[in-house]
Design a protein around this motif. Sequence first.
Motif, PDB file in Angstrom:
ATOM      1  N   HIS A 261     -11.452   7.103   8.854  1.00 49.77           N
ATOM      2  CA  HIS A 261     -10.165   7.428   8.287  1.00 49.77           C
ATOM      3  C   HIS A 261      -9.152   6.440   8.114  1.00 49.77           C
ATOM      4  O   HIS A 261      -9.029   5.715   8.934  1.00 49.77           O
ATOM      5  CB  HIS A 261      -9.552   8.633   9.252  1.00 49.77           C
ATOM      6  CG  HIS A 261     -10.229   9.873   9.192  1.00 49.77           C
ATOM      7  ND1 HIS A 261     -11.646  10.071   9.681  1.00 49.77           N
ATOM      8  CD2 HIS A 261      -9.998  11.240   8.704  1.00 49.77           C
ATOM      9  CE1 HIS A 261     -11.965  11.250   9.345  1.00 49.77           C
ATOM     10  NE2 HIS A 261     -11.187  12.027   8.979  1.00 49.77           N
ATOM     11  N   ALA A 262      -8.128   6.743   7.093  1.00 52.41           N
ATOM     12  CA  ALA A 262      -7.215   5.804   6.702  1.00 52.41           C
ATOM     13  C   ALA A 262      -6.004   5.937   7.552  1.00 52.41           C
ATOM     14  O   ALA A 262      -5.777   7.374   7.729  1.00 52.41           O
ATOM     15  CB  ALA A 262      -6.881   5.256   5.353  1.00 52.41           C
ATOM     16  N   LEU A 263      -5.079   5.264   7.611  1.00 50.83           N
ATOM     17  CA  LEU A 263      -3.665   5.283   8.337  1.00 50.83           C
ATOM     18  C   LEU A 263      -2.707   5.156   6.956  1.00 50.83           C
ATOM     19  O   LEU A 263      -2.489   4.468   6.489  1.00 50.83           O
ATOM     20  CB  LEU A 263      -3.414   4.479   9.430  1.00 50.83           C
ATOM     21  CG  LEU A 263      -1.795   4.453   9.569  1.00 50.83           C
ATOM     22  CD1 LEU A 263      -1.384   5.588  10.701  1.00 50.83           C
ATOM     23  CD2 LEU A 263      -1.645   3.118  10.560  1.00 50.83           C
ATOM     24  N   PHE A 275      -0.259   1.390   4.599  1.00 46.28           N
ATOM     25  CA  PHE A 275      -1.535   1.921   4.670  1.00 46.28           C
ATOM     26  C   PHE A 275      -2.391   0.774   5.509  1.00 46.28           C
ATOM     27  O   PHE A 275      -2.126  -0.283   5.347  1.00 46.28           O
ATOM     28  CB  PHE A 275      -2.338   2.036   3.155  1.00 46.28           C
ATOM     29  CG  PHE A 275      -1.609   3.084   2.140  1.00 46.28           C
ATOM     30  CD1 PHE A 275      -1.804   4.118   2.428  1.00 46.28           C
ATOM     31  CD2 PHE A 275      -0.640   2.389   1.394  1.00 46.28           C
ATOM     32  CE1 PHE A 275      -1.193   5.099   1.584  1.00 46.28           C
ATOM     33  CE2 PHE A 275      -0.175   3.369   0.433  1.00 46.28           C
ATOM     34  CZ  PHE A 275      -0.399   4.577   0.508  1.00 46.28           C
ATOM     35  N   ALA A 276      -3.422   1.566   6.028  1.00 50.08           N
ATOM     36  CA  ALA A 276      -4.375   0.767   6.814  1.00 50.08           C
ATOM     37  C   ALA A 276      -5.685   1.507   6.388  1.00 50.08           C
ATOM     38  O   ALA A 276      -5.871   2.683   6.577  1.00 50.08           O
ATOM     39  CB  ALA A 276      -4.368   0.731   8.258  1.00 50.08           C
ATOM     40  N   VAL A 277      -6.357   0.738   5.488  1.00 46.87           N
ATOM     41  CA  VAL A 277      -7.814   1.398   4.668  1.00 46.87           C
ATOM     42  C   VAL A 277      -8.711   0.702   4.978  1.00 46.87           C
ATOM     43  O   VAL A 277      -9.125  -0.398   4.736  1.00 46.87           O
ATOM     44  CB  VAL A 277      -7.268   1.210   3.359  1.00 46.87           C
ATOM     45  CG1 VAL A 277      -8.317   2.149   2.582  1.00 46.87           C
ATOM     46  CG2 VAL A 277      -5.842   2.113   2.945  1.00 46.87           C
ATOM     47  N   PRO A 278      -9.892   1.652   5.470  1.00 46.72           N
ATOM     48  CA  PRO A 278     -11.327   0.785   5.653  1.00 46.72           C
ATOM     49  C   PRO A 278     -11.773   0.302   4.338  1.00 46.72           C
ATOM     50  O   PRO A 278     -11.500   1.335   3.271  1.00 46.72           O
ATOM     51  CB  PRO A 278     -12.032   2.027   6.143  1.00 46.72           C
ATOM     52  CG  PRO A 278     -11.048   2.816   6.736  1.00 46.72           C
ATOM     53  CD  PRO A 278      -9.945   2.809   6.058  1.00 46.72           C
ATOM     54  N   TRP A 279     -12.180  -0.714   4.164  1.00 42.85           N
ATOM     55  CA  TRP A 279     -12.943  -1.285   2.758  1.00 42.85           C
ATOM     56  C   TRP A 279     -13.915  -2.179   3.191  1.00 42.85           C
ATOM     57  O   TRP A 279     -13.506  -3.310   3.773  1.00 42.85           O
ATOM     58  CB  TRP A 279     -11.649  -1.843   2.009  1.00 42.85           C
ATOM     59  CG  TRP A 279     -12.142  -2.135   0.575  1.00 42.85           C
ATOM     60  CD1 TRP A 279     -12.106  -1.314  -0.421  1.00 42.85           C
ATOM     61  CD2 TRP A 279     -11.696  -3.602  -0.049  1.00 42.85           C
ATOM     62  NE1 TRP A 279     -12.241  -1.923  -1.503  1.00 42.85           N
ATOM     63  CE2 TRP A 279     -12.071  -3.668  -1.435  1.00 42.85           C
ATOM     64  CE3 TRP A 279     -11.523  -4.782   0.684  1.00 42.85           C
ATOM     65  CZ2 TRP A 279     -12.052  -4.569  -2.128  1.00 42.85           C
ATOM     66  CZ3 TRP A 279     -11.475  -6.007  -0.160  1.00 42.85           C
ATOM     67  CH2 TRP A 279     -11.731  -5.920  -1.603  1.00 42.85           C
ATOM     68  N   HIS A 280     -15.132  -2.131   2.653  1.00 41.37           N
ATOM     69  CA  HIS A 280     -16.043  -3.118   2.612  1.00 41.37           C
ATOM     70  C   HIS A 280     -16.308  -3.513   4.071  1.00 41.37           C
ATOM     71  O   HIS A 280     -16.397  -4.691   4.481  1.00 41.37           O
ATOM     72  CB  HIS A 280     -15.701  -4.395   1.905  1.00 41.37           C
ATOM     73  CG  HIS A 280     -16.080  -3.981   0.288  1.00 41.37           C
ATOM     74  ND1 HIS A 280     -17.230  -3.599  -0.186  1.00 41.37           N
ATOM     75  CD2 HIS A 280     -15.271  -4.375  -0.716  1.00 41.37           C
ATOM     76  CE1 HIS A 280     -17.276  -3.472  -1.448  1.00 41.37           C
ATOM     77  NE2 HIS A 280     -15.863  -3.867  -1.957  1.00 41.37           N
ATOM     78  N   ASN A 281     -16.334  -2.723   4.911  1.00 33.31           N
ATOM     79  CA  ASN A 281     -16.388  -2.843   6.482  1.00 33.31           C
ATOM     80  C   ASN A 281     -15.278  -3.618   7.078  1.00 33.31           C
ATOM     81  O   ASN A 281     -15.485  -4.074   8.379  1.00 33.31           O
ATOM     82  CB  ASN A 281     -17.958  -3.341   6.766  1.00 33.31           C
ATOM     83  CG  ASN A 281     -19.136  -2.714   6.233  1.00 33.31           C
ATOM     84  OD1 ASN A 281     -18.957  -1.372   6.566  1.00 33.31           O
ATOM     85  ND2 ASN A 281     -19.949  -3.285   5.510  1.00 33.31           N
ATOM     86  N   LYS A 282     -14.272  -3.744   6.441  1.00 35.35           N
ATOM     87  CA  LYS A 282     -13.009  -4.330   6.739  1.00 35.35           C
ATOM     88  C   LYS A 282     -11.979  -3.364   6.817  1.00 35.35           C
ATOM     89  O   LYS A 282     -12.385  -2.224   6.534  1.00 35.35           O
ATOM     90  CB  LYS A 282     -12.674  -5.763   6.070  1.00 35.35           C
ATOM     91  CG  LYS A 282     -13.629  -6.769   6.067  1.00 35.35           C
ATOM     92  CD  LYS A 282     -13.937  -7.563   7.410  1.00 35.35           C
ATOM     93  CE  LYS A 282     -14.732  -8.707   7.133  1.00 35.35           C
ATOM     94  NZ  LYS A 282     -15.036  -9.295   8.765  1.00 35.35           N
TER      95      LYS A 282
END
Length: 503
Positions: A261-263, A275-282
């Motif tokens: 989940h993103a913040l 935002f804090a967003v998961p992307w490509h395992n980062k």
Amino acid sequence: MNRDTQLQQLREDITWDMVIIGGGATGLGAAVDAASRGYKTLLVEQYDFGKGTSSRSTKLVHGGVRYLEHGNIKLVKEALRERGWLLKNAPHLTSVQPFVIPVRRWWQKWYYGLGLRLYDLLSGKLSLGQTQLLSAKETLALLPALAPEKVKGGILYYDGQFDDSRLCIDLASTAVLHGATLVNYCTVTGLIKEKKKITGITVHIAATDETHTIKARSVVNATGVFTDTILKMDDPDATNMVDPSQGVHLVVDAIHFPGTHALMIPKTDDQRVLFAVPWHNKVVIGTTDTPIEEVAAEPLVLEEEVDYILEHINRYVSPQIRREDIKSVFAGLRPLVRSKEGTSTALLSRDHTIVVSPSGLVTITGGKWTTYRKMAQDAVDNAVFISKLDKRLCITKNLPIGDPLSVQQKKEKMIQEDQRLASKLHPDFSYQWADIAYAVRHEMAVTVEDVLARRTRLLFLNAHAALDCLEQVVLFMQIELNQSDEWVQAQKKYFIELVEGYL
């Protein structure tokens, strides 16, 4: 999408129905739109496709939750509609991303919850999921990085996520598939006029030192933050249209922000969202909104912007994210449409604007990634009207973008012919050498930066890892492109200096 073939088509002595200046999201979208309608289309880009703003986004396909608070229902509704179509047309590069807004006071849950229910309603049949109110326990389960003592509950909602520069490349290949000609590293040096009306452009290709005169029935200026440069090429007395604003993002390992989940932090000190967003395992964390005077192809991250992001994210997470945890940091410039003096860039409209000059030049600027298709449609419609081309209907609402199956098959064939291409580019990432070979042979990558920043996303994910790959990649490309030893040294020097800005 072979560069030699595209160059050969540019050299032909023909009159193009539409010439598009700018190879970012809007320009590439316009090329897809115009070519798919059957217009003879040429796009030229002074750097690489997606080099600027279009590869430096927050990686979100979203309606813009915060615009609801500003009362811009029209923009949100349009963006949500475009979000739905983009997820349908490019499923290989997009996904549904669940977000959580944590709250610290009970009334915030209802305030933001009601706003997000409206967000759902505005998306209609293209809704990605139902908004839910969460307890503190449920919120912490979905966002385990949050400091428990700071959470009183939350709201779960859904938006879209994507890989921006990969979408640029697939838009380029789609435009070519429909008959467009696209050339990167091709600089517009002048506009040609007859009786004060634009009839073409002049271009220069640095690599071969070629100069060409291009004849056109219509010209579209889709150059983003460089909009005013082309406007002044048309009319030296033209008023500036763009107020550039810089947005910075930090990239950290997923261990600092675990889960899927993103913040979304709904309000920062300067009235932005974070935002804090998961992307490509980062995890991508951002962004800032800093007014910029000078437009640069490679914007510099300011120390205070990094401090700003860390300060705001660390108000919510535990343990704290430190500077040494950052794997990469990147800056992008937003082409915000100029407004009243004294207006903060954070408050300027993200809607797009079209201006038709007396010369017939069609300029489109502003907007956001999510609405690129609508921006492209509006630009092409205006160019068709001004140049009196035959009117043809836009078909991009339901037009598939890219051909992932064909790309995968070609890569597998490459690997069958040369098993070395199956090996990993870097041990910590899934990229293969086949990805590099394909980028050079079929995606018009001509520099190490093209390959490590945009065809793969290594520079954006881990700047040190990108540097680790430099030596082998540049030697591989030297053979593929039949380049000199001097080219190798120049590429190394440039890329090492470039990486400094991402560290």
